[in-house]
Write an enzyme that holds these catalytic residues in place. Structure first.
Site, PDB file in Angstrom:
ATOM      1  N   LYS A 183       0.811  -1.216   0.000  1.00 57.67           N
ATOM      2  CA  LYS A 183       0.000   0.000   0.000  1.00 57.67           C
ATOM      3  C   LYS A 183       0.855   1.282   0.000  1.00 57.67           C
ATOM      4  O   LYS A 183       2.070   1.227   0.151  1.00 57.67           O
ATOM      5  CB  LYS A 183      -0.942  -0.014   1.209  1.00 57.67           C
ATOM      6  CG  LYS A 183      -1.949  -1.167   1.157  1.00 57.67           C
ATOM      7  CD  LYS A 183      -2.897  -1.025  -0.010  1.00 57.67           C
ATOM      8  CE  LYS A 183      -4.072  -1.971   0.032  1.00 57.67           C
ATOM      9  NZ  LYS A 183      -3.792  -3.371  -0.286  1.00 57.67           N
TER      10      LYS A 183
HETATM   11  C1  LIG Z   1     -10.100  -2.646  -1.847  1.00 55.85           C
HETATM   12  C2  LIG Z   1      -9.485  -3.408  -0.707  1.00 55.85           C
HETATM   13  N1  LIG Z   1     -10.191  -3.554   0.422  1.00 55.85           N
HETATM   14  C3  LIG Z   1      -9.678  -4.232   1.471  1.00 55.85           C
HETATM   15  C4  LIG Z   1      -8.423  -4.796   1.430  1.00 55.85           C
HETATM   16  C5  LIG Z   1      -7.936  -5.592   2.614  1.00 55.85           C
HETATM   17  O1  LIG Z   1      -6.855  -4.978   3.269  1.00 55.85           O
HETATM   18  P1  LIG Z   1      -6.003  -5.776   4.356  1.00 55.85           P
HETATM   19  O2  LIG Z   1      -5.097  -6.694   3.622  1.00 55.85           O
HETATM   20  O3  LIG Z   1      -5.254  -4.717   5.124  1.00 55.85           O
HETATM   21  O4  LIG Z   1      -6.960  -6.501   5.230  1.00 55.85           O
HETATM   22  C6  LIG Z   1      -7.642  -4.651   0.290  1.00 55.85           C
HETATM   23  C7  LIG Z   1      -6.296  -5.235   0.250  1.00 55.85           C
HETATM   24  O5  LIG Z   1      -5.607  -5.312  -0.698  1.00 55.85           O
HETATM   25  C8  LIG Z   1      -8.189  -3.957  -0.824  1.00 55.85           C
HETATM   26  O6  LIG Z   1      -7.496  -3.803  -1.951  1.00 55.85           O
END
Ligand SMILES: Cc1ncc(COP(=O)(O)O)c(C=O)c1O
Length: 392
Positions: A183
């Site tokens: 990210k």
């Molecule tokens: C659009 C979106 N929502 C949620 C997530 C989930 O994030 P995390 O891996 O921090 O749980 C991601 C992860 O890539 C994502 O791209």
């Protein structure tokens, strides 16, 4: 030809982050403690949000937000089909139904499509700021207010993004950010929830630690007390000081990271402007785009190759790419459990066939950027649809 493979994404970790993590390891406070508090305060200040709650992932934070809103069996939550599975999976975990909606050519669910999906059971609307560009929040918030439905923003890509001059993090009932390794800013794994509702924030803090009335800092320091009470069965979604050590420094660098991503994105826009075979991401008005994802769309009608072949040919040239996302309705679970199919989501389904994300991150050198451009141009130009077969 490149001598080494350019990965699709890589974090930018500096000596500041390394020293801060080492400090946590040396001082012995490695779980939730003072660095988490410092990181939360800095993130709240950066976004302008009144409360920021650090968590161990976007997924955990979102799970708690849904739970704190009382979402459960029989309820519906509206999410776009073009998103990461987590946006819908957590809804399923709570026994509710993810109601998928189609997206438009800018990869986001238009307010009118969201509104059409509202029923008497809708308990939340979850816009996804795809790639780090804000959804049409004025229209979404106005429509949600008319229906008295809370808006939870999926800002997994959008740390540092803004909408009409206000940072993402201050618009909806709650906004959740991801600090996963790829990210805009990272804590390895991690996330942050922002909200203007003090009681909601307090409830989230408690839910993040089993529903206990006191966190570790309040139990194990000299001024703390061993005693705690479980007020409701919660989760274990707290962020550690080791993660926050990274986050404090990543946040300080966030604007410069985004500046570099934007410069790369603009260079790509310029370099591909004469290629009708690919559509570059559109910069929408009144938004500050983080360019966490630079997704191009390949026009299959003009190319003799499909997306899979494009990705393969890029890899042969030493360039890693990715796809954001396989729409949820295409995953076996979602199509089998809810009967979702391609005909219900024509735009997302058509977009998906041509989607490819190019590497776009601060650690890339000028040469890396030029190599990506050269590879894309070579593959596209060599495979223009002329009636001939594909050229690897
Ligand atoms: C659009 C979106 N929502 C949620 C997530 C989930 O994030 P995390 O891996 O921090 O749980 C991601 C992860 O890539 C994502 O791209």
């Amino acid at each position: 030809m490149r001598t080494h493979f350019l990965p699709y994404a890589a974090p930018s970790i500096g000596e500041d982050e390394i020293a801060e993590v080492a400090d946590s390891l040396r001082n012995g406070w490695i779980t939730t403690g003072p660095k988490v508090k410092k990181f939360e305060a800095a993130f709240a200040e950066y976004t302008g949000a009144q409360h920021a709650v650090a968590v161990n992932s976007w997924t955990g934070g979102y799970h708690m937000v849904l739970r704190a809103l009382g979402i459960g069996p029989g309820d519906e939550v509206i999410v776009p089909t073009l998103t990461f599975c987590s946006t819908a999976n957590m809804v399923v975990h709570l026994g509710a139904k993810p109601v998928l909606v189609d997206v438009d050519a800018n990869f986001m669910a238009p307010p009118a499509a969201i509104e059409r999906a509202i029923t008497g059971r809708t308990k939340a609307i979850v816009p996804v700021h795809y790639g780090g560009q804000s959804c049409d929040m004025d229209a979404i918030l106005a429509m949600a207010a008319r229906h008295k439905i809370p808006v939870i923003e999926d800002a997994a890509h959008a740390a540092g993004a803004a909408y009409r001059g206000r940072m993402i993090g201050v618009h909806g009932k709650a906004t959740i950010f991801s600090f996963y390794a790829t990210k805009n800013m990272t804590t390895g794994e991690g996330g942050m929830i922002t909200t203007s509702d003090k009681e909601f924030a307090q409830r989230l803090r408690m839910l993040a630690l089993h529903g206990m009335s006191r966190d570790a800092w309040a139990r194990y320091t000299a001024a703390g007390s061993w005693c705690y009470e479980v007020l409701e069965p919660g989760y274990k979604y707290n962020m550690t000081d080791i993660q926050a050590a990274l986050g404090i420094h990543q946040l300080r660098k966030l604007n410069s990271f985004i500046g570099r991503r934007r410069a790369i994105a603009w260079r790509f826009d310029e370099a591909f402007a004469d290629l009708p075979e690919i559509r570059t991401p559109r910069q929408l008005p009144r938004r500050t785009h983080t360019y966490h994802i630079y997704a191009i769309h390949l026009d299959r009608a003009r190319l003799a190759i499909d997306r899979a072949q494009f990705i393969e040919m890029m890899a042969m040239r030493g360039i890693g790419t990715s796809v954001h996302f396989i729409p949820l309705h295409r995953h076996p679970y979602y199509s089998e459990a809810y009967g979702y199919n391609a005909s219900q989501f024509p735009t997302a389904d058509r977009l998906f066939e041509g989607l490819a994300s190019l590497p776009c991150y601060p650690k890339m050198t000028e040469q890396d950027v030029e190599d990506v451009i050269a590879a894309v141009r070579e593959v596209v130009i060599a495979n223009r649809r002329t009636g001939k077969s594909a050229v690897a």
